[in-house]
Design a protein around this motif. Structure first.
Motif, PDB file in Angstrom:
ATOM      1  N   ALA A  99       0.851  -1.193   0.000  1.00  0.00           N
ATOM      2  CA  ALA A  99       0.000   0.000   0.000  1.00  0.00           C
ATOM      3  C   ALA A  99       0.886   1.242   0.000  1.00  0.00           C
ATOM      4  O   ALA A  99       1.623   1.482   0.956  1.00  0.00           O
ATOM      5  N   PHE A 100       0.775   2.047  -1.059  1.00  0.00           N
ATOM      6  CA  PHE A 100       1.749   3.117  -1.283  1.00  0.00           C
ATOM      7  C   PHE A 100       1.063   4.320  -1.926  1.00  0.00           C
ATOM      8  O   PHE A 100       1.093   4.498  -3.146  1.00  0.00           O
ATOM      9  N   PRO A 101       0.433   5.179  -1.116  1.00  0.00           N
ATOM     10  CA  PRO A 101      -0.335   6.301  -1.679  1.00  0.00           C
ATOM     11  C   PRO A 101       0.487   7.559  -1.947  1.00  0.00           C
ATOM     12  O   PRO A 101       0.034   8.674  -1.691  1.00  0.00           O
ATOM     13  N   SER A 102       1.700   7.411  -2.485  1.00  0.00           N
ATOM     14  CA  SER A 102       2.535   8.576  -2.788  1.00  0.00           C
ATOM     15  C   SER A 102       1.870   9.405  -3.882  1.00  0.00           C
ATOM     16  O   SER A 102       1.351   8.865  -4.861  1.00  0.00           O
ATOM     17  N   ILE A 103       1.930  10.723  -3.734  1.00  0.00           N
ATOM     18  CA  ILE A 103       1.279  11.599  -4.711  1.00  0.00           C
ATOM     19  C   ILE A 103       2.292  12.302  -5.617  1.00  0.00           C
ATOM     20  O   ILE A 103       1.924  13.130  -6.452  1.00  0.00           O
TER      21      ILE A 103
ATOM     22  N   VAL B 241       3.912  -9.333  -4.683  1.00  0.00           N
ATOM     23  CA  VAL B 241       2.986  -8.600  -3.810  1.00  0.00           C
ATOM     24  C   VAL B 241       2.322  -7.497  -4.638  1.00  0.00           C
ATOM     25  O   VAL B 241       3.001  -6.554  -5.064  1.00  0.00           O
ATOM     26  N   PRO B 242       1.029  -7.581  -4.897  1.00  0.00           N
ATOM     27  CA  PRO B 242       0.383  -6.569  -5.748  1.00  0.00           C
ATOM     28  C   PRO B 242       0.344  -5.207  -5.060  1.00  0.00           C
ATOM     29  O   PRO B 242       0.084  -5.125  -3.856  1.00  0.00           O
ATOM     30  N   PRO B 243       0.608  -4.120  -5.796  1.00  0.00           N
ATOM     31  CA  PRO B 243       0.600  -2.780  -5.213  1.00  0.00           C
ATOM     32  C   PRO B 243      -0.797  -2.142  -5.258  1.00  0.00           C
ATOM     33  O   PRO B 243      -1.601  -2.415  -6.163  1.00  0.00           O
ATOM     34  N   LEU B 244      -1.034  -1.272  -4.309  1.00  0.00           N
ATOM     35  CA  LEU B 244      -2.169  -0.357  -4.300  1.00  0.00           C
ATOM     36  C   LEU B 244      -1.587   1.042  -4.285  1.00  0.00           C
ATOM     37  O   LEU B 244      -0.957   1.450  -3.301  1.00  0.00           O
ATOM     38  N   VAL B 245      -1.744   1.783  -5.398  1.00  0.00           N
ATOM     39  CA  VAL B 245      -1.070   3.067  -5.560  1.00  0.00           C
ATOM     40  C   VAL B 245      -2.040   4.129  -6.056  1.00  0.00           C
ATOM     41  O   VAL B 245      -3.133   3.822  -6.550  1.00  0.00           O
ATOM     42  N   VAL B 246      -1.612   5.373  -5.956  1.00  0.00           N
ATOM     43  CA  VAL B 246      -2.326   6.487  -6.576  1.00  0.00           C
ATOM     44  C   VAL B 246      -1.960   6.516  -8.054  1.00  0.00           C
ATOM     45  O   VAL B 246      -0.782   6.393  -8.428  1.00  0.00           O
ATOM     46  N   ASP B 247      -2.939   6.675  -8.896  1.00  0.00           N
ATOM     47  CA  ASP B 247      -2.732   6.616 -10.347  1.00  0.00           C
ATOM     48  C   ASP B 247      -2.149   7.941 -10.841  1.00  0.00           C
ATOM     49  O   ASP B 247      -2.837   8.767 -11.456  1.00  0.00           O
TER      50      ASP B 247
END
Length: 432
Positions: A318-322, A338-344
């Motif tokens: 989980a990596f919500p870097s903007i 490990v699948p990522p969850l990121v900001v597009d």
């Protein structure tokens, strides 16, 4: 005259160090991988000399260390003073480097100019600096000899999202408001004009290349994976709560506080655990916001081997870097399955799609927190899609994003530069 076997390539990488991270590790890793597809001589700055010797390279044969400290050292000290904080003011570092770097290339030409002119090198390839704001005085000099000059990968300068201007100020990125002025820097257009090909590390960087030079731009993200460092997939727990992992500096633009806020209801309900690897100025704030108990573990900084062990046991990265230029940590997670969850947005948004992970839209803070919470809740309810995305991400990294794979891709560009440049556009290196 081009070699009939592997081309002779002078790789210019002012930052190239096997013992450091970020740009120096990119410079080192790519240069070493290129040595498997070409006869490479690495030219780097003297501060990297001891580490390169410890890595087993021979000075004078495998690499040359250029002593540009007369200007580089004072510029670094000034930048450190002006940035006013460790890990902050990155734009200031780049600005000062842009002023001192031409001296390094002048010394490179003093040492290698006669060899390049004589035709001892088939190609000159400047790998670092990665920043597109730093011109190359070498480009014109090399072009006049008829030797192909490759530039990049270039990456950087991703715009700060308007909704996160407060985070920009907290990062002390004062110069970022004026970053667009680099387009008028002396030597920038000459650098692009004289380059045979320009490697762009991101779609954003490619979009900033003037249209008159766009025909020689090739997209190739600059980050890569060393399978010996990140290549051992693990099996996360099949039962219990959803385990998510964050890896990175604990600073505002990386978004660890947004992740913690999004996950808080799940953490409090015992439906999720969060592993946070990294350190930084937000550590105390994050600890205070975390629920009591063992739902959140703060690991601090860890060696690469330890990061792999922690991250590899997670269900989700989980990596919500903007504002992420490249997204090396995203590739590391994918390499571990490990699948990522990121900001597009920016680097992570170019690396992750619905086959290999999950994205949430770039909106404002409240919107990102809400979208992250919805996705985390859905995964806590049903994690059946995680394994397939993890396997797809691992396969993508293995095919395209190991350093060896990237070197093979660049080798096709070398072949083109030596045989077809001027007659045909450069080859597409990566198509996902």
């Amino acid at each position: 005259m081009a070699s009939t076997s592997r081309p002779r390539v002078l790789v210019i990488a002012e930052a190239a160090n096997p013992e450091w991270v970020s740009v120096p590790l990119v410079g080192w890793s790519l240069a070493r991988a290129l040595s498997e597809v070409a006869r490479v001589h690495l030219v780097t700055q003297v501060r990297n000399r001891d580490a390169i010797l410890r890595a087993g390279l021979r000075e004078g044969t495998d690499f040359t260390a250029i002593d540009s400290e007369a200007l580089a050292a004072p510029a670094w000290r000034v930048a450190q003073a002006l940035r006013m904080g460790e890990g902050k003011g990155w734009t200031m570092i780049q600005a000062l480097n842009a002023l001192s770097y031409p001296w390094f290339e002048r010394l490179v030409w003093r040492r290698f100019g006669s060899e390049i002119t004589r035709g001892d090198w088939d190609i000159v390839h400047r790998v670092t600096p990665l920043s597109p704001t730093v011109p190359s005085p070498l480009a014109a000099k090399v072009a006049r000899t008829g030797t192909p000059f490759l530039l990049g990968p270039l990456n950087g300068g991703v715009p700060w999202p308007r909704a996160f201007d407060a985070e920009r100020r907290r990062e002390r990125e004062w110069l970022s408001y004026l970053r667009g002025a680099y387009r008028a820097l002396p030597g920038r257009d000459a650098t692009l004009r004289h380059a045979t090909a320009i490697l762009a590390g991101s779609r954003h960087t490619a979009s900033e290349i003037p249209a008159r030079h766009a025909h020689k731009v090739v997209w190739l993200p600059e980050n890569g994976i060393d399978p010996e460092r990140f290549g051992t997939a693990q099996t996360p727990p099949s039962g219990g709560p959803l385990v998510a992992c964050f890896v990175g500096r604990l600073v505002p633009y990386k978004g660890p506080d947004m992740l913690l806020e999004a996950a808080l209801p799940l953490l409090q309900a015992g439906r999720m655990r969060l592993e946070i690897v990294g350190d930084g100025p937000m550590m105390d704030t994050l600890r205070a916001a975390a629920p009591v108990g063992d739902a959140v573990t703060f690991h601090g900084w860890r060696p690469h081997a330890d990061v792999q062990r922690v991250l590899g046991r997670a269900h989700l990265f989980a990596f919500p870097s903007i504002r992420e230029f490249g997204g090396g940590a995203v590739l590391e997670a994918m390499a571990l399955g490990v699948p990522p969850l990121v900001v597009d947005y920016a680097g992570p948004g170019e690396l992750v799609d619905d086959r290999t992970g999950y994205t949430v839209p770039l909106t404002d803070r409240a919107g990102i927190v809400a979208a992250m919470r919805a996705r985390l809740t859905a995964l806590a309810d049903d994690r059946s899609g995680l394994a397939a995305r993890g396997a797809a991400g691992r396969e993508r990294v293995s095919r395209h994003f190991t350093w060896q794979a990237k070197a093979r891709q660049i080798a096709t560009l070398y072949d083109w530069a030596l045989t077809e440049a001027g007659d045909t556009p450069p080859p597409t290196l990566l198509s996902l």
